[in-house]
Every structure is written in C-alpha cells, then in structure tokens.
Design a protein around this motif. Structure first.
Motif, mmCIF file in Angstrom:
data_model
loop_
_atom_site.group_PDB
_atom_site.id
_atom_site.type_symbol
_atom_site.label_atom_id
_atom_site.label_comp_id
_atom_site.label_asym_id
_atom_site.label_seq_id
_atom_site.Cartn_x
_atom_site.Cartn_y
_atom_site.Cartn_z
ATOM 1 N N PRO A 117 22.965 -29.988 -22.454
ATOM 2 C CA PRO A 117 21.932 -30.410 -23.405
ATOM 3 C C PRO A 117 22.235 -31.785 -23.988
ATOM 4 N N GLU A 118 21.192 -32.446 -24.474
ATOM 5 C CA GLU A 118 21.359 -33.780 -25.062
ATOM 6 C C GLU A 118 22.133 -33.716 -26.367
ATOM 7 N N GLN A 119 21.920 -32.683 -27.168
ATOM 8 C CA GLN A 119 22.633 -32.548 -28.430
ATOM 9 C C GLN A 119 24.077 -32.116 -28.155
ATOM 10 N N PRO A 120 25.068 -32.761 -28.757
ATOM 11 C CA PRO A 120 26.469 -32.433 -28.438
ATOM 12 C C PRO A 120 26.925 -31.087 -28.971
ATOM 13 N N HIS A 121 26.167 -30.451 -29.854
ATOM 14 C CA HIS A 121 26.591 -29.160 -30.397
ATOM 15 C C HIS A 121 25.928 -27.985 -29.686
ATOM 16 N N LEU A 122 25.147 -28.228 -28.628
ATOM 17 C CA LEU A 122 24.488 -27.165 -27.873
ATOM 18 C C LEU A 122 25.161 -27.002 -26.520
ATOM 19 N N ALA A 123 25.106 -25.780 -25.979
ATOM 20 C CA ALA A 123 25.707 -25.499 -24.669
ATOM 21 C C ALA A 123 25.081 -24.226 -24.113
ATOM 22 N N TRP A 124 25.013 -24.161 -22.780
ATOM 23 C CA TRP A 124 24.569 -22.947 -22.083
ATOM 24 C C TRP A 124 25.788 -22.038 -21.942
ATOM 25 N N GLU A 181 37.768 -28.099 -31.949
ATOM 26 C CA GLU A 181 38.231 -26.853 -31.337
ATOM 27 C C GLU A 181 37.074 -25.912 -31.003
ATOM 28 N N ASN A 182 36.076 -25.819 -31.889
ATOM 29 C CA ASN A 182 35.021 -24.819 -31.736
ATOM 30 C C ASN A 182 33.737 -25.364 -31.138
ATOM 31 N N VAL A 183 33.544 -26.668 -31.130
ATOM 32 C CA VAL A 183 32.312 -27.244 -30.587
ATOM 33 C C VAL A 183 32.612 -28.076 -29.335
ATOM 34 N N THR A 184 33.436 -29.109 -29.495
ATOM 35 C CA THR A 184 33.692 -30.009 -28.371
ATOM 36 C C THR A 184 34.428 -29.300 -27.240
ATOM 37 N N LYS A 185 35.457 -28.536 -27.574
ATOM 38 C CA LYS A 185 36.255 -27.874 -26.541
ATOM 39 C C LYS A 185 35.466 -26.780 -25.834
ATOM 40 N N VAL A 186 34.669 -26.014 -26.576
ATOM 41 C CA VAL A 186 33.865 -24.948 -25.960
ATOM 42 C C VAL A 186 32.769 -25.538 -25.094
ATOM 43 N N ARG A 187 32.154 -26.636 -25.533
ATOM 44 C CA ARG A 187 31.110 -27.279 -24.726
ATOM 45 C C ARG A 187 31.692 -27.824 -23.417
ATOM 46 N N GLN A 188 32.881 -28.409 -23.483
ATOM 47 C CA GLN A 188 33.508 -28.910 -22.263
ATOM 48 C C GLN A 188 33.894 -27.787 -21.308
ATOM 49 N N HIS A 189 34.139 -26.586 -21.852
ATOM 50 C CA HIS A 189 34.448 -25.445 -20.984
ATOM 51 C C HIS A 189 33.236 -25.038 -20.158
ATOM 52 N N TRP A 190 32.042 -25.012 -20.789
ATOM 53 C CA TRP A 190 30.833 -24.604 -20.080
ATOM 54 C C TRP A 190 30.167 -25.769 -19.366
ATOM 55 N N HIS A 191 30.390 -26.981 -19.829
ATOM 56 C CA HIS A 191 29.840 -28.186 -19.183
ATOM 57 C C HIS A 191 30.984 -29.176 -18.990
ATOM 58 N N PRO A 192 31.769 -29.018 -17.928
ATOM 59 C CA PRO A 192 32.900 -29.922 -17.720
ATOM 60 C C PRO A 192 32.422 -31.363 -17.608
ATOM 61 N N PRO A 193 33.172 -32.314 -18.168
ATOM 62 C CA PRO A 193 32.776 -33.726 -18.074
ATOM 63 C C PRO A 193 32.808 -34.209 -16.638
ATOM 64 N N ARG A 194 31.944 -35.151 -16.343
ATOM 65 C CA ARG A 194 31.887 -35.718 -15.009
ATOM 66 C C ARG A 194 33.142 -36.540 -14.733
ATOM 67 N N PRO A 195 33.514 -36.678 -13.449
ATOM 68 C CA PRO A 195 34.704 -37.491 -13.139
ATOM 69 C C PRO A 195 34.498 -38.937 -13.520
ATOM 70 N N ALA A 196 35.608 -39.634 -13.692
ATOM 71 C CA ALA A 196 35.544 -41.040 -14.091
ATOM 72 C C ALA A 196 34.891 -41.867 -12.995
ATOM 73 N N ALA A 197 34.488 -43.092 -13.382
ATOM 74 C CA ALA A 197 33.790 -43.957 -12.423
ATOM 75 C C ALA A 197 34.690 -44.312 -11.247
ATOM 76 N N ALA A 198 35.996 -44.466 -11.517
ATOM 77 C CA ALA A 198 36.903 -44.800 -10.415
ATOM 78 C C ALA A 198 37.022 -43.646 -9.443
ATOM 79 N N ASP A 199 37.088 -42.406 -9.964
ATOM 80 C CA ASP A 199 37.185 -41.256 -9.074
ATOM 81 C C ASP A 199 35.918 -41.093 -8.254
ATOM 82 N N ARG A 200 34.764 -41.312 -8.884
ATOM 83 C CA ARG A 200 33.511 -41.194 -8.139
ATOM 84 C C ARG A 200 33.407 -42.281 -7.082
ATOM 85 N N LYS A 201 33.912 -43.486 -7.417
ATOM 86 C CA LYS A 201 33.849 -44.573 -6.439
ATOM 87 C C LYS A 201 34.757 -44.289 -5.248
#
Length: 295
Positions: A117-124, A181-201
């Motif tokens: 989701p666009e809002q950083p405090h929401l997650a599936w 701990e309760n918002v950022t970490k949980v959101r990253q668990h369900w929506h892992p961040p995309r790889p860095a630009a160097a890794d994608r390249k």
C-alpha cells in the motif's frame, strides 16, 4: 458486526444480516428494529429413488466448468467459494455473486502478489483466523474496513482517520522504537523491500544474454535514489523520510506539528517583533536651572 462480534466483508455481509442469529441479537439489543423472523418453509418431498440427483454434467461430459466450480465424483457441481451445490437458483443469488467476485480477486492477488500500500502504516496481513490476507492498519492494529478510518499518515497537512488513528499519528513518530518494531518491521515482513539498484542491474545484465533483442528495449526504469536529509534545521525540528512520496517532511517534537514546508511553519510560529523605542533627543533639551548664568 458489533452485535454478533464477527468480522465481515463484501461477500459475507448480506448473508449475515439476513441470518436468524443476527436478527435475534438485533431484536434483543434494539427492540422493534429487527424484522420478524421468517417462518420455516414446509419440508420438500424427497425424490424417488429412481430419479437421479445430478445438478450438472456427468463425469464423462465435455461441458466447460468455471474456475470457481468443481465437479464431484457423483456428477454434482459444487461452488467452491460458497461450499454449496451449484444450480440455477444458487447462481442467481446476490450472496453467490459477491462470494465469487471476492474469491476471484483473492486468487488473483495470491498469484500476482499483494502490492505494498501507498501508506507506510498499512500492509496486507494474514491472520490465524482467516486463510487469506487482508489489509490492516499496523499503527492501530485494526483491519482496514472502510476508506477513511485509517487513511491519514505522517506528513499530511489535514490527515483523514478516526479519533484513535489521529491520536496514534500524533503520539507515534516513524523514528520511535515502537513504530520501527510494530509498524516498519511488520510491514517489511509482509512486503519485503525491493533489491537495490545495483543488484537489479547485475541480475538484469546476467539475464540479458538469454533475452531476445526486442525484449531488451522493454527494461523497467530504475527507482530514483533516496534524497539526503536536509541539514541546518532550527532547534526542535527533525526531518523524517516518507517512503510513499519519496520526500522528507518536518516534525516538531514539542508542538507535535508535522509539515512539508518548514518555511511556512516557521513563519506561523515566529513571535511578533517588539515595538522599537523612540530615540532620546539630547540636542534640543532644555538647560537645567543650575546651568543658567546670571547676567
């Protein structure tokens, strides 16, 4: 439903409102608000043993089934979203239509992935009580059941949300340990961040050797780099990065004010200048009596 203490969605709302259990609890909580309970229809006559109980094609037929239908071994077509035998009467109900649409949308998200989701405090999030993932506000620890109760986020000039959500926005900052701990970490668990630009390249360069020449021109553009945090802020202000917009907003810890434009906030918070004192005129002052000489 506050009377029955159940979580509902678009597929189960109509069936729950018309259920006998909900009608009884509504009549007990609000006398006169519930419609009269429907009387049970008379029992239908059982078919003769010689009459086949087949609601669909036989196992050897070539009739094409929908993806939400399942052909049983005895030749009965079962509706997978509803868990019932499918016939023309069942297919014409509104509850069946809503359940099928919800089932198809859930299947599409499971196959293609749940977008962050666009809002950083929401997650599936997937809960133990429900097999499929649902949208949840991690800041309030509540499910996202409407379009406004949990929509506002840090940095909005006039955020939308319920009274509890707005209170959590004021008290919990993205830089706090509880938020991390309760918002950022949980959101990253369900929506892992995309790889860095160097890794994608690097991964794209490794896969480019096996791609067709016309496929190389359709490479996805790289995400813009994260801008550096502003420096030289006034006392009490700090810059917080918003991943949804890719910008920094400014937060004042004492006044609990967040804004995108710190110059406008400083103008509103600046005290009015004190009035200047009038200068003393010493050139045209009258002489004291002791300074007058006698002639």
């Amino acid at each position: 439903c506050t009377h029955c203490d159940k979580h509902l969605n678009d597929a189960t709302l109509g069936a729950h409102i018309s259920s006998i259990q909900h009608t009884k609890k509504l009549a007990w909580a609000v006398p006169g608000a519930a419609p009269p309970l429907p009387t049970a229809p008379p029992p239908a006559a059982r078919p003769a043993p010689s009459q086949p109980r087949v609601c669909g094609p036989s196992p050897g037929s070539r009739t094409r089934l929908e993806e939400w239908q399942k052909l049983e071994a005895d030749g009965v077509i079962r509706c997978v979203p509803c868990g019932k035998v499918y016939d023309e009467k069942h297919g014409s109900t509104l509850d069946h239509h809503n359940r099928v649409q919800y089932w198809l949308e859930t299947k599409r998200l499971e196959e293609q992935g749940y977008p962050a989701p666009e809002q950083p405090h929401l997650a599936w999030v997937r809960d133990d009580a429900y097999p499929e993932r649902a949208l949840k506000c991690l800041l309030c620890n509540k499910w996202f059941q409407d379009d406004t109760s949990h929509l506002g986020t840090h940095g909005d000039r006039d955020p939308l949300g319920s009274k509890e959500h707005l209170k959590n926005l004021r008290n919990c900052r993205p830089s706090d340990s509880w938020y991390m701990e309760n918002v950022t970490k949980v959101r990253q668990h369900w929506h892992p961040p995309r790889p860095a630009a160097a890794d994608r390249k690097a991964s794209g360069a490794a896969a480019s050797s096996s791609q067709a020449p016309w496929a190389k021109a359709k490479a996805a553009p790289e995400a813009p780099p994260r801008p550096p945090a502003p420096e030289g802020l006034p006392e009490g202000w700090e810059a917080v990065y918003d991943a949804g917009s890719g910008r920094h907003f400014y937060y004042h810890e004492v006044s609990k004010v967040s804004t995108w434009d710190i110059n406008e906030a400083m103008k509103e918070a600046a005290p009015a200048p004190a009035p200047a004192e009038a200068p003393h005129d010493t050139q045209g002052a009258a002489p004291e009596p002791d300074d007058i000489e006698e002639v």
